[in-house]
Design an enzyme around this catalytic site. Sequence first.
Site, PDB file in Angstrom:
ATOM      1  N   CYS A 139     -22.251  21.708 -29.155  1.00 30.29           N
ATOM      2  CA  CYS A 139     -21.345  20.652 -28.671  1.00 30.29           C
ATOM      3  C   CYS A 139     -20.820  19.785 -29.812  1.00 30.29           C
ATOM      4  CB  CYS A 139     -21.956  19.794 -27.572  1.00 30.29           C
ATOM      5  SG  CYS A 139     -20.696  18.675 -26.899  1.00 30.29           S
ATOM      6  N   SER A 153     -22.385  12.922 -23.677  1.00 29.88           N
ATOM      7  CA  SER A 153     -21.881  13.440 -22.396  1.00 29.88           C
ATOM      8  C   SER A 153     -23.024  13.625 -21.391  1.00 29.88           C
ATOM      9  CB  SER A 153     -21.126  14.753 -22.605  1.00 29.88           C
ATOM     10  OG  SER A 153     -20.010  14.531 -23.433  1.00 29.88           O
ATOM     11  N   HIS A 209     -23.530   9.701 -20.411  1.00 30.44           N
ATOM     12  CA  HIS A 209     -22.549   9.161 -19.457  1.00 30.44           C
ATOM     13  C   HIS A 209     -23.061   9.337 -18.022  1.00 30.44           C
ATOM     14  CE1 HIS A 209     -19.255   8.179 -22.146  1.00 30.44           C
ATOM     15  NE2 HIS A 209     -19.127   9.420 -22.586  1.00 30.44           N
ATOM     16  N   HIS A 255     -26.594  20.266 -22.682  1.00 31.25           N
ATOM     17  CA  HIS A 255     -25.560  21.310 -22.747  1.00 31.25           C
ATOM     18  C   HIS A 255     -25.352  21.785 -24.178  1.00 31.25           C
ATOM     19  CE1 HIS A 255     -23.721  17.405 -23.387  1.00 31.25           C
ATOM     20  NE2 HIS A 255     -22.849  18.027 -24.179  1.00 31.25           N
ATOM     21  N   CYS A 313     -26.548  14.651 -26.249  1.00 34.47           N
ATOM     22  CA  CYS A 313     -25.138  14.269 -26.450  1.00 34.47           C
ATOM     23  C   CYS A 313     -24.790  13.109 -25.519  1.00 34.47           C
ATOM     24  CB  CYS A 313     -24.261  15.484 -26.140  1.00 34.47           C
ATOM     25  SG  CYS A 313     -22.484  15.186 -26.193  1.00 34.47           S
TER      26      CYS A 313
END
Length: 371
Positions: free
Chosen positions: A169, A42, A45, A62, A40
């Site tokens: 997610c 995220s 990042h 995650h 993902c």
Amino acid sequence: MKVKAAVFEGVGKPIQVEELDLQDPQEGEVLVRLAAAGVCHSDFHVVKGEWASDSGSLVLGHEGAGVVEKIGSGVTTVAVGDHVILSWVPYCGVCRYCQAGKPALCPKVEQTAYLNVQYDGTSRLSRDGEVVSSYLATGAFADHVVVHETGAVPIRKDAPLDRAALVGCAVATGVGAVINTADVRPGDSVLVIGCGGVGLSVIMGAKLVSAGQIIAVDMSDKALDLAKALGATAVINPSSTDVTVAVSELVGEAGLDWAFEAIGLKSTIEQAYELIAPGGTVVVVGQSADGVTIEIDPMVMSDREKSIIGCNYGSSRPAIDFPRLIDLYMAGKLDLDGLIGHTARLDEIGDAFERMRRGEGGRTVIRYDNA
Ligand SMILES: NC(=O)c1ccc[n+]([C@@H]2O[C@H](COP(=O)([O-])OP(=O)(O)OC[C@H]3O[C@@H](n4cnc5c(N)ncnc54)[C@H](O)[C@@H]3O)[C@@H](O)[C@H]2O)c1
Ligand SMILES: [Zn+2]
Ligand SMILES: [Zn+2]
């Protein structure tokens, strides 16, 4: 026990697969043997340094699913052998947010997931006695994880676990943004800016609720091809087409009801706000780099009744929504297969991030050997 995990040591350093020590699940925790994990933005990042991490050695990931191998004392909601989807919002169940069905806003999430620690403030992972943290209290780029029982949601056993992982997610967030955070009605026009795993899931959600026009925007033609396959009725590549002109031609006088921003950029959030009709709503799903702010004209906001709302984890209630999303997939109503762009081994995680950087389209799913 020994586990294989991809360890992030800092921005610019290669992510290496290493053997780590994983403690047994403590009170309220469960050990999950992962079958698959999705990559993902995220995670990315953090890799890019857009989100500062002071957790030291960190296992990212995650979005995962697997099988429960062991449970700690006091665990009541999950049993050994259960197939589970990991959730990165371990919650308390009793605070005002939990009671209102908004576990992603539970203070426990800030005290655990956002600090990359378990309920007692520690981590179960280590290497030669040194602490290694699990990102979002999940750390799914490892073949086994220990998570709180509220972070492992049981699902039916006939669902393929690599598809189920995506629910943890991208799908929970994107579909949830449409059906929980927003209230998209049949026939409403929907714009989706950014068609990665999250934006494509917004498109699937919009199709699921019979939105009218579903307009997808992305710089990557590969992402736009997937968007079309998953339900977009029109696609726009801003590198060759003026988005404002194209959207106004498509929606005409009726205007644009909803704009979902699924990248996290100042420019595209502000653009989304420009594009919605009076009475319309921007749903900010994408998450921005540390320090980014947006500018909107408050006069337009009041006078034109334009709204901008935030969305964390699709405003999901994981224990209720994850099994439902899986049922929708199994009934052929949610095309999780179409979301997968690439499958990879854990030691190919660096390539997976490069694919994301290039905008190759679709989710990369890591498959574990022990699946
Ligand atoms: N709100 C939440 O709870 C939540 C949950 C998960 C992810 N996110 C966030 O959602 C965002 C998207 O995540 P993802 O995993 O889908 O990312 P991704 O990298 O897979 O997809 C992003 C897409 O945006 C496109 N893009 C990038 N810049 C663009 C631009 N200027 N104009 C048009 N298109 C552009 C890329 O080509 C890519 O297809 C990230 O910021 C992530 O952190 C939020
Ligand atoms: Zn709570
Ligand atoms: Zn995510």
